[in-house]
Scaffold this active site. Structure first.
Site, PDB file in Angstrom:
ATOM      1  N   ASP A 199      39.820 -10.245 101.838  1.00 12.59           N
ATOM      2  CA  ASP A 199      39.213 -11.571 101.726  1.00 12.59           C
ATOM      3  C   ASP A 199      39.181 -12.271 103.084  1.00 12.59           C
ATOM      4  OD1 ASP A 199      38.669 -14.155  99.974  1.00 12.59           O
ATOM      5  OD2 ASP A 199      40.287 -14.669 101.340  1.00 12.59           O
ATOM      6  N   GLU A 206      36.653  -6.553  97.963  1.00  8.58           N
ATOM      7  CA  GLU A 206      37.585  -7.126  98.945  1.00  8.58           C
ATOM      8  C   GLU A 206      38.727  -6.160  99.251  1.00  8.58           C
ATOM      9  OE1 GLU A 206      37.220 -11.941  98.583  1.00  8.58           O
ATOM     10  OE2 GLU A 206      38.561 -10.953  97.166  1.00  8.58           O
TER      11      GLU A 206
END
Lengths: 243, 243
Positions: free
Chosen positions: A65, A133
């Site tokens: 992320d 992610e």
């Protein structure tokens, strides 16, 4: 090819398959398969390491992320020299939106490789973005920042990040192309065909003809997306004329 | 030294001074002074580039903020293998807190080099953290990810990031040292002296003696911080005994 063969020979069949799957998704040779295995492991699998720590993708997701955010930030910084801090922040949050990440994970069909005790059908939509992610986090750990950046350029920025569109100047490239053809009195047609390739996910390929000539192509998991992709490419190919 | 001399010879005096100031702050040779000049330019200076875009540190701050977050995330990922996503997120926000960033900028005395139409005294506390983030953005643009990471390790992680303390297990290393000495029936004393060095900012140096021997040293912009730093070093030096 020889390197791949050597790696395959020195591994079990299962490792070899996973290596090939990864290589196709990543576009480069993964080095540490274990890291990627973690990126595809859901907490329901209940895996633990020798110290008793849970082994699943959640920590990698945390890492991926922030990597994504940094890479997108730098891209925006470079591409929009006139944008102030507030503008850059707003554009970044559009690009890394949950909805967008889910789309990216879905397009790569990451869920096909998940290790989980839960059935694939019972996951919500966010599983796709989470796996995407986590994969970025794994790439960073396996090959470092540059590889991670290149992957984001190839899979996120080049196909999807379009500053004019994000700014709302262009809502749909398809309608832009149609309007332009009508104004310029040109004929156009989209030729679409379903194509599954070797992938488990159905894909659509499309050719855009203007005045009978193929101007661009698109390929995506829906007819609409493939048409939009072809239109976007046509927009750039014809930018001078359309300007 | 020869390289530095050559660079200095080929530049104006002003560039040469700025180069030396930067080299001292950064711990390496900066390549593109212009980027760093931007990092020290406040919007009140009203600088514009040839295209009319404002030139100030705000865009670099955007970049530095995300770089810092990524580098700290990776550090936490590595150092705390047992921490889940929620824990890592919480620890990261403690480390990159506004208060902490302001302290970092203040310790480097970045405000001394600001280019601004506003008097230095009328800035709030956040100017220090903003300049620190902008500096990180500039390092990334000038020398890339690895240099930025190394700078964060040297200036943020090594001196300040202490997971046990962030977890609240140790509130003050000084009180830890005092308690330990009392329990172990040892004498201790902190010897502090003011020292400005060549810097415009006053510094305090401190030696910690236990049973008459110098155990550790500290140096910071306040007496309290210097004592805490010396205590922290003593804690690690004596960790086996104190455990």
């Amino acid at each position: 090819m020889k390197i791949v063969q050597n790696i395959l020979n020195s591994r079990s069949d299962e490792d070899g398959n996973f290596f090939l799957v990864l290589k196709k998704i990543l576009g480069f040779n993964p080095k540490h398969l274990d890291i990627y295995r973690k990126a595809f492991t859901h907490r329901s699998a209940n895996r633990k390491d020798a110290q008793g720590n849970p082994v699943n993708y959640e920590r990698l997701e945390f890492l991926g992320d922030t990597m994504l955010s940094t890479i997108i930030s730098y891209h925006l910084y470079k591409e929009v020299p006139s944008g102030d801090e507030g503008y850059l922040t707003k554009m970044r949050s559009k690009i890394v939106s949950r909805e967008h990440l889910n789309e990216l994970g879905k397009d790569l069909n990451l869920i096909a490789y998940i290790n989980s005790k839960i059935s694939k059908d019972s996951f919500g939509d966010n599983i796709h973005g989470n796996l995407f992610e986590a994969l970025l986090g794994a790439i960073y750990l396996d090959r470092g920042y540059k590889y991670c950046e290149r992957f984001v350029y190839r899979k996120v920025i080049e196909p999807y990040v379009d500053i004019e569109r994000l700014e709302g100047k262009i809502i749909s490239y398809k309608s832009f192309v149609i309007e332009w053809c009508q104004k310029e009195k040109k004929t156009f047609r989209y030729e679409v065909y379903e194509d599954s390739g070797n992938e488990s996910l159905k894909h659509f390929s499309v050719k855009l003809f203007i005045d009978g000539n193929v101007i661009s192509k698109g390929r995506a998991t829906s007819k609409k997306k493939a048409e939009e992709q072809a239109s976007k490419r046509a927009y750039y190919a014809l930018q001078d004329k359309m300007g």
